[in-house]
Design a protein around this motif. Structure first.
Motif, short mmCIF file in Angstrom:
data_model
loop_
_atom_site.label_atom_id
_atom_site.label_comp_id
_atom_site.label_asym_id
_atom_site.label_seq_id
_atom_site.Cartn_x
_atom_site.Cartn_y
_atom_site.Cartn_z
N LEU A 1 34.91 33.81 58.23
CA LEU A 1 35.97 32.08 57.55
C LEU A 1 37.39 32.09 57.87
O LEU A 1 37.69 33.38 57.21
CB LEU A 1 35.70 31.61 56.39
N LYS A 2 38.22 31.56 58.20
CA LYS A 2 39.15 31.46 58.80
C LYS A 2 40.66 30.63 57.45
O LYS A 2 40.11 29.73 57.59
CB LYS A 2 39.69 31.18 60.09
N LEU A 3 41.07 31.58 56.51
CA LEU A 3 41.71 30.51 55.83
C LEU A 3 42.95 30.33 56.03
O LEU A 3 43.17 30.46 56.94
CB LEU A 3 41.79 31.27 54.63
N ARG A 4 43.23 29.16 55.79
CA ARG A 4 44.69 28.00 56.43
C ARG A 4 45.32 28.09 54.71
O ARG A 4 45.02 27.60 54.01
CB ARG A 4 44.19 26.72 56.69
N THR A 5 46.83 27.68 55.15
CA THR A 5 47.69 27.78 54.46
C THR A 5 48.24 26.33 53.81
O THR A 5 48.93 25.58 53.33
CB THR A 5 49.03 28.59 54.57
N TYR A 6 48.14 25.48 55.36
CA TYR A 6 48.66 24.38 55.64
C TYR A 6 47.32 23.35 55.99
O TYR A 6 46.53 23.86 56.64
CB TYR A 6 49.64 24.21 55.87
N VAL A 7 47.84 22.13 56.41
CA VAL A 7 46.81 21.32 56.72
C VAL A 7 47.44 21.05 58.53
O VAL A 7 48.56 19.91 58.12
CB VAL A 7 46.45 19.85 56.08
N PHE A 8 46.81 21.07 59.29
CA PHE A 8 48.08 20.85 60.68
C PHE A 8 47.99 19.72 60.69
O PHE A 8 46.36 18.92 60.48
CB PHE A 8 47.79 21.68 61.85
N PRO A 9 48.88 18.66 61.39
CA PRO A 9 48.68 17.09 61.41
C PRO A 9 48.23 16.87 62.92
O PRO A 9 48.25 17.53 63.90
CB PRO A 9 49.94 16.84 61.15
N VAL B 1 31.93 36.27 55.04
CA VAL B 1 33.24 36.95 54.78
C VAL B 1 34.72 36.54 55.28
O VAL B 1 34.61 35.80 56.36
CB VAL B 1 33.16 37.78 55.84
N ILE B 2 35.19 36.92 54.78
CA ILE B 2 37.07 36.39 54.44
C ILE B 2 37.79 37.39 54.24
O ILE B 2 37.66 38.42 53.66
CB ILE B 2 37.53 35.42 53.26
N SER B 3 38.68 36.92 55.77
CA SER B 3 39.22 38.32 55.71
C SER B 3 40.59 38.03 54.81
O SER B 3 41.17 37.06 55.69
CB SER B 3 40.16 39.08 57.09
N TYR B 4 41.67 37.94 54.31
CA TYR B 4 43.14 38.23 52.97
C TYR B 4 43.89 38.87 53.98
O TYR B 4 43.28 39.82 52.74
CB TYR B 4 42.48 36.48 52.85
N LYS B 5 45.28 38.98 53.15
CA LYS B 5 45.42 40.37 53.03
C LYS B 5 45.18 41.48 53.34
O LYS B 5 45.55 42.28 52.57
CB LYS B 5 46.72 39.62 51.67
N GLY B 6 44.84 41.97 54.39
CA GLY B 6 44.47 43.34 54.80
C GLY B 6 43.04 43.39 53.87
O GLY B 6 42.86 44.56 53.49
N LYS B 7 42.65 42.64 53.20
CA LYS B 7 40.91 42.72 52.18
C LYS B 7 39.85 41.66 52.60
O LYS B 7 40.18 41.25 53.05
CB LYS B 7 41.25 42.51 50.12
N THR B 8 39.44 42.54 52.36
CA THR B 8 37.75 41.92 52.81
C THR B 8 36.95 41.15 51.46
O THR B 8 36.83 42.13 50.48
CB THR B 8 36.82 42.46 53.40
N TYR B 9 36.40 40.16 51.70
CA TYR B 9 36.07 39.18 50.69
C TYR B 9 34.57 38.82 51.65
O TYR B 9 35.06 38.10 52.26
CB TYR B 9 36.50 38.06 50.26
N ALA B 10 33.79 39.92 51.12
CA ALA B 10 32.77 39.08 51.17
C ALA B 10 31.30 38.32 50.47
O ALA B 10 31.51 38.88 49.16
CB ALA B 10 30.71 40.00 52.33
N PHE B 11 30.93 37.29 50.75
CA PHE B 11 30.57 36.85 49.38
C PHE B 11 28.70 35.92 50.34
O PHE B 11 28.28 35.92 51.69
CB PHE B 11 30.98 35.67 49.04
N THR B 12 28.14 35.30 49.78
CA THR B 12 27.25 34.85 50.50
C THR B 12 26.33 33.71 49.45
O THR B 12 26.78 33.22 47.72
CB THR B 12 25.26 36.05 49.76
N LEU B 13 26.20 32.81 50.11
CA LEU B 13 25.92 31.16 49.91
C LEU B 13 25.09 31.00 49.06
O LEU B 13 24.26 31.13 50.06
CB LEU B 13 26.56 29.90 50.00
#
Lengths: 313, 454
Positions: free
Chosen positions: B202-210, B139-151
C-alpha cells in the motif's frame, strides 16, 4: 483542347472503375455476411444472400454492379432501408441535395472570403493587419473541424441560443450558418494563406514594376494585374478543397444532426449495406473527380502559358 | 618641355598632376608585398549546411517558440503521467463527473484530514469498482521502516493514518469519525516488521491530488486521459510520418533514378492513388481491417505481433492506411528532387570521373534530398494526427479504454451541453500540438531550403 478534355474524361472514368473495384473488394473482405445477426439461422442467411445475388462468384457480382451502374441502376438497399432502390435513398430523399447545398455554400464562402483576406494581407504586408491575419490563418489551419463545430454549437446554439441546435434538413437560412462556418473555416484560412504567398510572388514580378512605373494606381495594380496571375495556385487547390469539404461533411453532419450523404455514408459502412456503400462511394468519388476535372480544365484555360499537349516535366 | 607638349595634345595628361588631383603617392602602384597580401585574405570559419540551417532556425523566433511549446507538450504527454497519481484507465467511483479542480465529498473529507496527519491511506481513493480493501496481508513502507499487518475482514470507508513518532503508528480511522479534518476515534493496527510473501503493497499519500481537468462520467481523471491521449496521438503521428517517409522516399527515388518507362508506370500509379478520394477508402479500410487484425493478434506469438496487439486494431489499421494511401505526396516531391539533381553538372562530372551509382546516391543525391525529406516528414506528423482524430471522432480509431485526443473529443461531445470543459482540454492540446508542429515545419522549410536564402 478537345483531345485533352477527352483524354481527361477517359482517365476519370478509368479511376471511377478502379474505385468501384477497390470498394467492391474491400466490402467483400469484411468477414461474415451482412445478414448475420444473433437470431438468423444459416438457411435464412443463405436465402437472403441468394435473393440479392450475393451467392454468385465475386467476378459475376462485380460485373453486375458495373453493368447496372452503366444504365443508372444503383441496386436496392439490403439493410438500412430494406428493398428501397439506392437511387431513391441518395437522390430522392434529399440526402444528396442537402450535402451538395452545404458543400457548395462552404466552397463559395471559402473562396469569397479566403481570396480577399489573402489579398488584404499581401497588400498591407508587414502591418498589424497582416500580422493579425497571419495569426488567425495559422491557428485556423490547426483547429480540427469537429472541434470548431462543437465549440460553435456550444457557444452559439446552447449558450447564446442564436442558432438552432439541430440543423435538421436546413429549413431556413439561420440553420446554415454554423455548419457552413465549421465546414469552410479551415479552407478559408488555407486559401487566405495561399493567396497571400502567391500575391506577394506576383507583386515582385517585373511586369508589375513596369506597370507601377507607368503610373498605374496601386489598387488597380493589385486587383487587375497581380490578382489574375496569383489566382492560379488557388484554382489548383480547389479540387483538394472539395474532397476535404466532403470529408468534413461527415463530421459536420454528425455534429449538427443533418441527414446528409456524409452522415449516411458512415452509417452504411458501419452497418455493411453493400449496395449503399458502393453507390455512396461512387457518387461522392464521381463528384470529387468531376470537380478535379473542371479545375484542371479551368486551370489550363486561365493560364495560357501552360500548353495542353506538352509533356509534363 | 612639358608645357608645350601638353598644349599640343588635349588628351595628353601630366602624370604628376593626376597623382596630385587624386591624392595618390607614387609607390601606390607598386606590387603588394607578401605581408600585405596576407592581410587582405579574410578567413571565415567554414560553415556546414547543418550549422547554417541551425543558425537560421535559431534566428526564427516564431519557430523557436513553437518548438519550445511542442517540447512542453511532449513533457506533458510523456513525463506527465509519471507525476500524477491517477491512471488513464482507472475509474474512481466516488469521483464521477467532477469539474476542473473540484473534489468529491469523500475527497474533501480526506483532504481536510491530510492537512493534520503525516501520511495516510484512504480506501475511498482506491480506483476500480471495489472501494474496499479485501482481507489479507498488507505491507507499508514509510521512512525506511516496514509495517506489515493482516486485515481479518474487508476494510471499507476507512483511512489508515500514519503517526510515525507515536507508540501506535498505524491507526485505523472510520470515515464517520472524521470531523473538520480531525479524527476523534481510532483503533491501533498491530504490525510486524517482516512482510508476508503474498502481502500487497500500500502506498501512503500525504495529500489529495486534485483532478485538474475534472473527471468523466465513469470517474476517470480527464488530465490523465488527456496526457495518455496526447501520447497516443503523437506516437501515431510520428510512426505514420516515418512510414510515409520510408515508402514515399524509396518509391520516389526509384522512380526518379530509373526514369524512362519505369518512371512512367510508377508515376501513373501515383496519379491514380492521388485522385482517389482517400477518406472514403480509409473509412472502408478501417472497418475491413478490424477483424483480420484481431485474428492476427490472437494467432501470432512473436514480439512484433504482441506490440501491435498492444496498440490495438484501430491504430494498426491507421498505420496500414498511411502505408497504402498517404505516401504519394512524399514520392512526388522526392522524385522531382532526384530528377532535378540528376541533371546537375556535378553529377555528370562524377559519372564522367567513374563514380559508381552507389557513390553518386550516397554522396550527391541523398544529402541534397535531406532537406525536403525532413520538411515533408515534419509536416506529415500533424496531418496524421488530424486524420487519426477524425477517425476516432467518427468512432473508428482507437477504442476504449484507450484514448486519443480525437476519441476524447468525441466522448466529450456526447455530454457537451452539460460538461463543455471535457471538450475544451483535449481540443486545446490537440490544436496546440498541430499548430506548433506546423510552425516548426515552416521554420525547418525556411532553414533547410537554400532556395529561399536571400
Amino acid at each position: 483542347m478537345v483531345a485533352y478534355i477527352l483524354k481527361r474524361v477517359a482517365g476519370s472514368i478509368a479511376i471511377l472503375l478502379l474505385i468501384m473495384v477497390v470498394t467492391f473488394l474491400l466490402m467483400n473482405a469484411i468477414p461474415g455476411s451482412p445478414f448475420l445477426t444473433e437470431k438468423s439461422t444459416p438457411e435464412q442467411i443463405a436465402l437472403a444472400e441468394a435473393k440479392y445475388g450475393l451467392d454468385k462468384p465475386l467476378y459475376v457480382q462485380l460485373w453486375n454492379y458495373i453493368k447496372n451502374y452503366c444504365v443508372g441502376d444503383l441496386g436496392t438497399s439490403l439493410k438500412m432501408q430494406e428493398g428501397t432502390p439506392v437511387k431513391d435513398i441518395i437522390f430522392h430523399q434529399g440526402k444528396f441535395a442537402l450535402s451538395i447545398k452545404l458543400g457548395a455554400c462552404a466552397l463559395v464562402i471559402a473562396v469569397l472570403i479566403g481570396i480577399p483576406l489573402g489579398c488584404i494581407a499581401a497588400y498591407y504586408r508587414g502591418s498589424w493587419i497582416d500580422g493579425l491575419l497571419r495569426v488567425l490563418t495559422t491557428v485556423g489551419v490547426a483547429v480540427p473541424t469537429f472541434v470548431l463545430a462543437a465549440l460553435l454549437l456550444v457557444v452559439f446554439s446552447v449558450n447564446l441560443n442564436w442558432f438552432p441546435t439541430l440543423s435538421g434538413s436546413l429549413p431556413d437560412a439561420k440553420s446554415y450558418v454554423l455548419p457552413v462556418i465549421s465546414l469552410s473555416f479551415y479552407y478559408t484560412c488555407y486559401i487566405a494563406k495561399l493567396m497571400r504567398t502567391s500575391m506577394l510572388d506576383a507583386i515582385h514580378q517585373d511586369y508589375i514594376r513596369t506597370a507601377k512605373a507607368k503610373g498605374v494606381k496601386t489598387h488597380i495594380l493589385v486587383l487587375k494585374h497581380a490578382l489574375r496571375n496569383s489566382l492560379i495556385p488557388v484554382i489548383t487547390y480547389l479540387g483538394p478543397v472539395l474532397a476535404g469539404i466532403i470529408t468534413g461533411s461527415f463530421v459536420v453532419e454528425s455534429t449538427f444532426s443533418i441527414p446528409g450523404l456524409g452522415k449516411y455514408f458512415v452509417q452504411c459502412v458501419l452497418s455493411r449495406d453493400y449496395p449503399v456503400i458502393m453507390a455512396t462511394t461512387v457518387v461522392l468519388s464521381a463528384l470529387v473527380i468531376f470537380m478535379m476535372l473542371i479545375v484542371d480544365i479551368t486551370y489550363k484555360l486561365v493560364d495560357p502559358r501552360i500548353t495542353l499537349t506538352a509533356k509534363e516535366e | 618641355m612639358k608645357e608645350p607638349f601638353a598644349k599640343l595634345s588635349p588628351f595628353h595628361v601630366n602624370p604628376d598632376s593626376i597623382l596630385e588631383t587624386f591624392g595618390l603617392k607614387e609607390d601606390d602602384f607598386a606590387s603588394a608585398s607578401g605581408e600585405e597580401k596576407e592581410s587582405m585574405v579574410e578567413m571565415h570559419k567554414s560553415i556546414s549546411y547543418w550549422q547554417d540551417a541551425l543558425r537560421r532556425f535559431r534566428a526564427n523566433t516564431v519557430s523557436m517558440v513553437a518548438l519550445f511549446v511542442f517540447l512542453l507538450c511532449l513533457v506533458f504527454a510523456f513525463i506527465g503521467p509519471m507525476l500524477i497519481p491517477y491512471d488513464y484507465s482507472e475509474q474512481y467511483r466516488s469521483s464521477q463527473k467532477l469539474g476542473p479542480m473540484e473534489y468529491s465529498k469523500n475527497e474533501e473529507t480526506i483532504r481536510a484530514l491530510s492537512k493534520n496527519v503525516e501520511a495516510f491511506y484512504a480506501t475511498g481513493l482506491r480506483p476500480g469498482s471495489l472501494t474496499a480493501l479485501s482481507k489479507g496481508n498488507y505491507v507499508i513502507s514509510y521512512k525506511g521502516k516496514t509495517y506489515a499487518f493482516t486485515l481479518e475482514k474487508a476494510l471499507d470507508k476507512s483511512v489508515i493514518v500514519m503517526q510515525s513518532d507515536a507508540e501506535d503508528p498505524l491507526r485505523l480511522v472510520k470515515e464517520s469519525n472524521i470531523k473538520d479534518g480531525v479524527y476523534t476515534d481510532y483503533t491501533a493496527i498491530a504490525y510486524t516488521e517482516t512482510a508476508a510473501e503474498d502481502a500487497t503493497v500500500l502506498k501512503l499519500r500525504t495529500y489529495v491530488f486534485p483532478h485538474v481537468f475534472g473527471t468523466d462520467s465513469q470517474g476517470r481523471d480527464i488530465m490523465a486521459r488527456t496526457m495518455y491521449g496526447a501520447r497516443v496521438s503523437i506516437i501515431i503521428g510520428v510512426v505514420a510520418a516515418l512510414i510515409v517517409l520510408v515508402i514515399g522516399s524509396l518509391y520516389g527515388a526509384i522512380s526518379g533514378l530509373c526514369g524512362g518507362p519505369v518512371d512512367f508506370v510508377m508515376m501513373r500509379i501515383v496519379e491514380l492513388i492521388y485522385s482517389i478520394p482517400e477518406v472514403l477508402i480509409v473509412l472502408l479500410l478501417q472497418v475491413v481491417l478490424k477483424d483480420p487484425l484481431q485474428a492476427w493478434f490472437q494467432s501470432g506469438t512473436s514480439g512484433f505481433v504482441k506490440a501491435m496487439s498492444d496498440l490495438g486494431a484501430g491504430i494498426v489499421s491507421i498505420f496500414i492506411t498511411f502505408a497504402v494511401l498517404y505516401w504519394v505526396t512524399m514520392a512526388r516531391i522526392i522524385r522531382g528532387q532526384v530528377l532535378q539533381l540528376k541533371k546537375q553538372e556535378y553529377v555528370t562530372a562524377a559519372t564522367a570521373l567513374g563514380a559508381s551509382n552507389t557513390r553518386i546516391i550516397a554522396k550527391h543525391l541523398l544529402p541534397n534530398c535531406i532537406g525536403p525529406l525532413v520538411i515533408t516528414t515534419c509536416l506529415q506528423i500533424p496531418s496524421a494526427i488530424f486524420l487519426e482524430s477524425f477517425l476516432s471522432f467518427l468512432g473508428l480509431g482507437v477504442s476504449a479504454p484507450m484514448a486519443s485526443l480525437g476519441s476524447l473529443c468525441s466522448d466529450a461531445l456526447e455530454t457537451i451541453t452539460l460538461y463543455p470543459y471535457r471538450l475544451v482540454f483535449p481540443a486545446v492540446i490537440l490544436t496546440i500540438i498541430v499548430l506548433t508542429l506546423n510552425l516548426v515545419g515552416d521554420g525547418l522549410r525556411d532553414a533547410l531550403d537554400p532556395r529561399l536564402k536571400k
